[in-house]
Write a protein that holds these residues in place. Structure first.
Motif, PDB file in Angstrom:
ATOM      1  N   THR A  11       6.602  30.675 -64.120  1.00  0.00           N
ATOM      2  CA  THR A  11       7.469  29.724 -64.822  1.00  0.00           C
ATOM      3  C   THR A  11       6.655  28.930 -65.835  1.00  0.00           C
ATOM      4  O   THR A  11       5.423  28.932 -65.807  1.00  0.00           O
ATOM      5  N   ALA A  44      17.414  33.363 -69.141  1.00  0.00           N
ATOM      6  CA  ALA A  44      17.262  31.994 -68.611  1.00  0.00           C
ATOM      7  C   ALA A  44      18.132  31.744 -67.375  1.00  0.00           C
ATOM      8  O   ALA A  44      18.650  30.654 -67.169  1.00  0.00           O
ATOM      9  N   PHE A  46      17.059  32.163 -64.134  1.00  0.00           N
ATOM     10  CA  PHE A  46      16.274  31.620 -63.029  1.00  0.00           C
ATOM     11  C   PHE A  46      15.505  30.378 -63.455  1.00  0.00           C
ATOM     12  O   PHE A  46      14.949  30.320 -64.550  1.00  0.00           O
ATOM     13  N   GLU A  47      15.449  29.395 -62.537  1.00  0.00           N
ATOM     14  CA  GLU A  47      14.642  28.192 -62.711  1.00  0.00           C
ATOM     15  C   GLU A  47      13.958  27.870 -61.401  1.00  0.00           C
ATOM     16  O   GLU A  47      14.525  28.089 -60.334  1.00  0.00           O
ATOM     17  N   VAL A  48      12.749  27.348 -61.496  1.00  0.00           N
ATOM     18  CA  VAL A  48      12.033  26.855 -60.328  1.00  0.00           C
ATOM     19  C   VAL A  48      11.575  25.449 -60.668  1.00  0.00           C
ATOM     20  O   VAL A  48      10.833  25.248 -61.645  1.00  0.00           O
ATOM     21  N   ASP A  49      12.035  24.464 -59.904  1.00  0.00           N
ATOM     22  CA  ASP A  49      11.705  23.060 -60.139  1.00  0.00           C
ATOM     23  C   ASP A  49      12.007  22.623 -61.566  1.00  0.00           C
ATOM     24  O   ASP A  49      11.259  21.865 -62.177  1.00  0.00           O
ATOM     25  N   GLY A  50      13.094  23.134 -62.127  1.00  0.00           N
ATOM     26  CA  GLY A  50      13.513  22.739 -63.468  1.00  0.00           C
ATOM     27  C   GLY A  50      12.848  23.491 -64.604  1.00  0.00           C
ATOM     28  O   GLY A  50      13.128  23.224 -65.771  1.00  0.00           O
ATOM     29  N   PHE A  51      11.975  24.446 -64.298  1.00  0.00           N
ATOM     30  CA  PHE A  51      11.289  25.222 -65.325  1.00  0.00           C
ATOM     31  C   PHE A  51      11.801  26.657 -65.331  1.00  0.00           C
ATOM     32  O   PHE A  51      11.926  27.281 -64.278  1.00  0.00           O
ATOM     33  N   GLY A  52      12.061  27.178 -66.523  1.00  0.00           N
ATOM     34  CA  GLY A  52      12.486  28.557 -66.670  1.00  0.00           C
ATOM     35  C   GLY A  52      11.316  29.521 -66.598  1.00  0.00           C
ATOM     36  O   GLY A  52      10.149  29.113 -66.607  1.00  0.00           O
TER      37      GLY A  52
END
Length: 70
Positions: A11, A44, A46-52
């Motif tokens: 990410t 776009a 998927f996100e992890v902790d608000g990051f793409g």
């Protein structure tokens, strides 16, 4: 023998994300996988902790043998 396609991404925040697909096509090429991974990043979804997703850094086919005993 069971096969899994595992695609690994990074990410924009530096975290790792793996996406696995069971029973991928037998004639899948590296170019198709790479193109597909870039499409996943561009979507776009998927996100992890608000990051793409920012980078596609690895893809591999995993094979395993399963023997049912009962």
């Amino acid at each position: 023998m069971a096969q899994v396609l595992e695609m690994q991404f990074e990410t924009a925040g530096g975290k790792k994300l793996s996406v696995s697909i069971d029973d991928p096509r037998a004639d899948l090429t590296a170019l198709e996988v790479e193109t597909g991974m870039q499409a996943v990043i561009a979507s776009a979804v998927f996100e992890v902790d608000g990051f793409g997703l920012a980078n596609a850094y690895n893809a591999r086919l995993i094979e395993r043998n399963v023997t049912d005993l009962v």
